[in-house]
Scaffold this motif. Structure first.
Motif, PDB file in Angstrom:
ATOM      1  N   HIS A   1      -4.971   9.790 -19.860  1.00 15.79           N
ATOM      2  CA  HIS A   1      -6.354   9.984 -19.426  1.00 15.79           C
ATOM      3  C   HIS A   1      -6.644   9.218 -18.133  1.00 15.79           C
ATOM      4  O   HIS A   1      -6.296   8.033 -18.018  1.00 15.79           O
ATOM      5  N   PRO A   2      -7.282   9.849 -17.153  1.00 10.92           N
ATOM      6  CA  PRO A   2      -7.540   9.157 -15.879  1.00 10.92           C
ATOM      7  C   PRO A   2      -8.420   7.921 -16.024  1.00 10.92           C
ATOM      8  O   PRO A   2      -8.279   6.972 -15.244  1.00 10.92           O
ATOM      9  N   SER A   3      -9.309   7.919 -17.003  1.00 10.15           N
ATOM     10  CA  SER A   3     -10.146   6.731 -17.178  1.00 10.15           C
ATOM     11  C   SER A   3      -9.317   5.549 -17.671  1.00 10.15           C
ATOM     12  O   SER A   3      -9.637   4.390 -17.365  1.00 10.15           O
ATOM     13  N   ASP A   4      -8.246   5.825 -18.422  1.00  9.87           N
ATOM     14  CA  ASP A   4      -7.352   4.747 -18.839  1.00  9.87           C
ATOM     15  C   ASP A   4      -6.630   4.146 -17.640  1.00  9.87           C
ATOM     16  O   ASP A   4      -6.505   2.922 -17.515  1.00  9.87           O
ATOM     17  N   ARG A   5      -6.162   5.008 -16.755  1.00  8.94           N
ATOM     18  CA  ARG A   5      -5.491   4.510 -15.551  1.00  8.94           C
ATOM     19  C   ARG A   5      -6.444   3.650 -14.721  1.00  8.94           C
ATOM     20  O   ARG A   5      -6.057   2.580 -14.233  1.00  8.94           O
ATOM     21  N   ALA A   6      -7.679   4.104 -14.579  1.00  4.62           N
ATOM     22  CA  ALA A   6      -8.646   3.351 -13.775  1.00  4.62           C
ATOM     23  C   ALA A   6      -8.968   2.003 -14.420  1.00  4.62           C
ATOM     24  O   ALA A   6      -9.071   0.980 -13.723  1.00  4.62           O
ATOM     25  N   LEU A   7      -9.133   1.991 -15.743  1.00  8.39           N
ATOM     26  CA  LEU A   7      -9.461   0.746 -16.430  1.00  8.39           C
ATOM     27  C   LEU A   7      -8.323  -0.251 -16.330  1.00  8.39           C
ATOM     28  O   LEU A   7      -8.538  -1.435 -16.012  1.00  8.39           O
ATOM     29  N   ILE A   8      -7.103   0.196 -16.587  1.00  6.05           N
ATOM     30  CA  ILE A   8      -5.963  -0.718 -16.545  1.00  6.05           C
ATOM     31  C   ILE A   8      -5.738  -1.243 -15.126  1.00  6.05           C
ATOM     32  O   ILE A   8      -5.460  -2.427 -14.920  1.00  6.05           O
ATOM     33  N   LYS A   9      -5.901  -0.383 -14.149  1.00  4.73           N
ATOM     34  CA  LYS A   9      -5.735  -0.812 -12.760  1.00  4.73           C
ATOM     35  C   LYS A   9      -6.780  -1.855 -12.379  1.00  4.73           C
ATOM     36  O   LYS A   9      -6.457  -2.889 -11.767  1.00  4.73           O
ATOM     37  N   SER A  10      -8.039  -1.619 -12.731  1.00  2.00           N
ATOM     38  CA  SER A  10      -9.107  -2.562 -12.361  1.00  2.00           C
ATOM     39  C   SER A  10      -8.974  -3.875 -13.120  1.00  2.00           C
ATOM     40  O   SER A  10      -9.230  -4.945 -12.562  1.00  2.00           O
ATOM     41  N   TRP A  11      -8.560  -3.791 -14.390  1.00  2.00           N
ATOM     42  CA  TRP A  11      -8.339  -5.030 -15.152  1.00  2.00           C
ATOM     43  C   TRP A  11      -7.239  -5.863 -14.521  1.00  2.00           C
ATOM     44  O   TRP A  11      -7.407  -7.067 -14.288  1.00  2.00           O
ATOM     45  N   ALA A  12      -6.116  -5.236 -14.227  1.00  2.00           N
ATOM     46  CA  ALA A  12      -4.976  -5.971 -13.686  1.00  2.00           C
ATOM     47  C   ALA A  12      -5.298  -6.617 -12.346  1.00  2.00           C
ATOM     48  O   ALA A  12      -4.772  -7.694 -12.023  1.00  2.00           O
ATOM     49  N   ALA A  13      -6.159  -5.983 -11.572  1.00  2.00           N
ATOM     50  CA  ALA A  13      -6.528  -6.531 -10.264  1.00  2.00           C
ATOM     51  C   ALA A  13      -7.245  -7.875 -10.390  1.00  2.00           C
ATOM     52  O   ALA A  13      -7.266  -8.659  -9.435  1.00  2.00           O
ATOM     53  N   GLN A  14      -7.824  -8.138 -11.561  1.00  2.00           N
ATOM     54  CA  GLN A  14      -8.540  -9.396 -11.776  1.00  2.00           C
ATOM     55  C   GLN A  14      -7.680 -10.469 -12.435  1.00  2.00           C
ATOM     56  O   GLN A  14      -8.120 -11.603 -12.593  1.00  2.00           O
ATOM     57  N   VAL A  15      -6.465 -10.115 -12.824  1.00  2.00           N
ATOM     58  CA  VAL A  15      -5.592 -11.060 -13.513  1.00  2.00           C
ATOM     59  C   VAL A  15      -4.933 -11.995 -12.511  1.00  2.00           C
ATOM     60  O   VAL A  15      -4.418 -11.553 -11.476  1.00  2.00           O
ATOM     61  N   ASP A  16      -4.925 -13.270 -12.833  1.00  2.00           N
ATOM     62  CA  ASP A  16      -4.290 -14.276 -11.992  1.00  2.00           C
ATOM     63  C   ASP A  16      -2.988 -14.722 -12.657  1.00  2.00           C
ATOM     64  O   ASP A  16      -3.006 -15.493 -13.610  1.00  2.00           O
ATOM     65  N   GLY A  17      -1.877 -14.186 -12.183  1.00  2.00           N
ATOM     66  CA  GLY A  17      -0.594 -14.593 -12.729  1.00  2.00           C
ATOM     67  C   GLY A  17       0.181 -13.435 -13.320  1.00  2.00           C
ATOM     68  O   GLY A  17      -0.241 -12.282 -13.280  1.00  2.00           O
ATOM     69  N   PRO A  18       1.357 -13.710 -13.874  1.00  2.00           N
ATOM     70  CA  PRO A  18       2.216 -12.661 -14.421  1.00  2.00           C
ATOM     71  C   PRO A  18       1.546 -11.924 -15.576  1.00  2.00           C
ATOM     72  O   PRO A  18       0.752 -12.495 -16.327  1.00  2.00           O
ATOM     73  N   ILE A  19       1.902 -10.651 -15.712  1.00  2.00           N
ATOM     74  CA  ILE A  19       1.369  -9.816 -16.782  1.00  2.00           C
ATOM     75  C   ILE A  19       2.507  -9.406 -17.703  1.00  2.00           C
ATOM     76  O   ILE A  19       3.598  -9.056 -17.243  1.00  2.00           O
ATOM     77  N   VAL A  20       2.242  -9.431 -18.999  1.00  2.00           N
ATOM     78  CA  VAL A  20       3.181  -8.916 -19.992  1.00  2.00           C
ATOM     79  C   VAL A  20       2.607  -7.632 -20.568  1.00  2.00           C
ATOM     80  O   VAL A  20       1.470  -7.594 -21.037  1.00  2.00           O
ATOM     81  N   ASP A  21       3.402  -6.571 -20.512  1.00  2.00           N
ATOM     82  CA  ASP A  21       3.055  -5.299 -21.153  1.00  2.00           C
ATOM     83  C   ASP A  21       3.604  -5.375 -22.570  1.00  2.00           C
ATOM     84  O   ASP A  21       4.776  -5.110 -22.828  1.00  2.00           O
ATOM     85  N   ALA A  22       2.750  -5.774 -23.495  1.00  2.00           N
ATOM     86  CA  ALA A  22       3.157  -6.113 -24.856  1.00  2.00           C
ATOM     87  C   ALA A  22       3.171  -4.867 -25.725  1.00  2.00           C
ATOM     88  O   ALA A  22       2.140  -4.365 -26.136  1.00  2.00           O
ATOM     89  N   GLY A  23       4.370  -4.380 -26.007  1.00  2.00           N
ATOM     90  CA  GLY A  23       4.525  -3.097 -26.667  1.00  2.00           C
ATOM     91  C   GLY A  23       4.578  -2.011 -25.615  1.00  2.00           C
ATOM     92  O   GLY A  23       3.776  -1.080 -25.600  1.00  2.00           O
ATOM     93  N   CYS A  24       5.550  -2.131 -24.712  1.00  2.00           N
ATOM     94  CA  CYS A  24       5.561  -1.339 -23.477  1.00  2.00           C
ATOM     95  C   CYS A  24       6.021   0.092 -23.665  1.00  2.00           C
ATOM     96  O   CYS A  24       5.902   0.905 -22.744  1.00  2.00           O
ATOM     97  N   GLY A  25       6.568   0.439 -24.852  1.00  2.00           N
ATOM     98  CA  GLY A  25       7.083   1.789 -25.019  1.00  2.00           C
ATOM     99  C   GLY A  25       8.144   2.102 -23.968  1.00  2.00           C
ATOM    100  O   GLY A  25       8.978   1.257 -23.640  1.00  2.00           O
ATOM    101  N   PRO A  26       8.113   3.298 -23.383  1.00  2.00           N
ATOM    102  CA  PRO A  26       9.114   3.674 -22.381  1.00  2.00           C
ATOM    103  C   PRO A  26       8.870   3.094 -21.000  1.00  2.00           C
ATOM    104  O   PRO A  26       9.560   3.450 -20.050  1.00  2.00           O
ATOM    105  N   GLY A  27       7.882   2.211 -20.847  1.00  2.00           N
ATOM    106  CA  GLY A  27       7.724   1.451 -19.613  1.00  2.00           C
ATOM    107  C   GLY A  27       6.815   2.042 -18.568  1.00  2.00           C
ATOM    108  O   GLY A  27       6.728   1.521 -17.451  1.00  2.00           O
ATOM    109  N   HIS A  28       6.082   3.106 -18.881  1.00  2.00           N
ATOM    110  CA  HIS A  28       5.283   3.782 -17.854  1.00  2.00           C
ATOM    111  C   HIS A  28       4.123   2.927 -17.352  1.00  2.00           C
ATOM    112  O   HIS A  28       3.819   2.947 -16.163  1.00  2.00           O
TER     113      HIS A  28
END
Length: 214
Positions: A38-65
């Motif tokens: 869903h495009p709204s999921d892409r937008a939310l995850i992108k905007s959230w990550a832009a505010q994160v300070d430091g490394p990110i862990v994709d916890a339960g990453c599945g196939p890595g997309h």
């Protein structure tokens, strides 16, 4: 046919892990690209990550997309999953990104070193009594003011339902927010949307920040 998949669970029972291993190829084919989501999921995850300070862990990453999506936007990202088939696919497809087979208890990060954790539908197979344990693990590895984004199926109450792979749980935003608070987070935002056909389900997302300690 597989209809709805969510991302993967960190702390899975052997039954859940086996069920995803058996259907990993279907997952990759149908939902192994952010373009199919869903495009709204892409937008939310992108905007959230832009505010994160430091490394990110994709916890339960599945196939890595999602890991690849965030790496494309310049983030220091690592994926973790307990399903070998997913980790093998992610490593082959995105060799420039680090993917780890294991659970949160075996993350390479030291306590207080992670800036953000993406838990995108990675808690949906937890029984309600075990969710807080996972969230407390997230808090343990986060640096001060670290942020978590949790995606989940939303409902009026906490209840099981027949997921495409194995039993999953719906949560109300209030109930999951309470679990986050109990684990040491402050809830910042909640989001809801309705999924696409053929099985339109209500979806939720919560952004929470590690609360300061006294």
């Amino acid at each position: 046919m597989l209809s709805v998949f969510a991302s993967r669970l960190l702390f899975v029972s052997s039954d859940v892990e086996s069920a995803y291993s058996a259907r990993a190829a279907d997952y990759v084919e149908q939902l192994g690209s952010v373009d199919s989501l869903h495009p709204s999921d892409r937008a939310l995850i992108k905007s959230w990550a832009a505010q994160v300070d430091g490394p990110i862990v994709d916890a339960g990453c599945g196939p890595g997309h999602w890991s690849a999506y965030l790496a494309e936007h310049g983030h220091d990202i690592r994926g973790v999953d307990q399903v070998p088939e997913f980790v093998d696919h992610a490593r082959r497809t995105y060799p420039h990104i680090s993917f780890e087979l294991g659970s949160l208890d075996r993350l390479r990060d030291s306590s207080g070193s992670v800036g953000g954790i993406l838990a995108w539908y990675s808690l949906i197979h937890h029984e309600p009594s075990t969710v807080r344990t996972a969230l407390e693990g997230f808090a343990r590895v986060m640096r001060p003011n670290g942020s978590v984004l949790v995606g989940f199926f939303i409902g009026a109450q906490v209840e099981p339902f027949d997921h495409a792979v194995v039993t999953a749980y719906r949560w109300s935003a209030e109930a999951l927010s309470n679990e986050l608070r109990a684990a040491g987070f402050e809830v910042i935002e909640t989001h809801t949307r309705i999924g696409r056909n053929p099985k339109p389900r209500p979806h939720g997302a919560i952004i929470a920040q590690l609360a300061p300690t006294n």
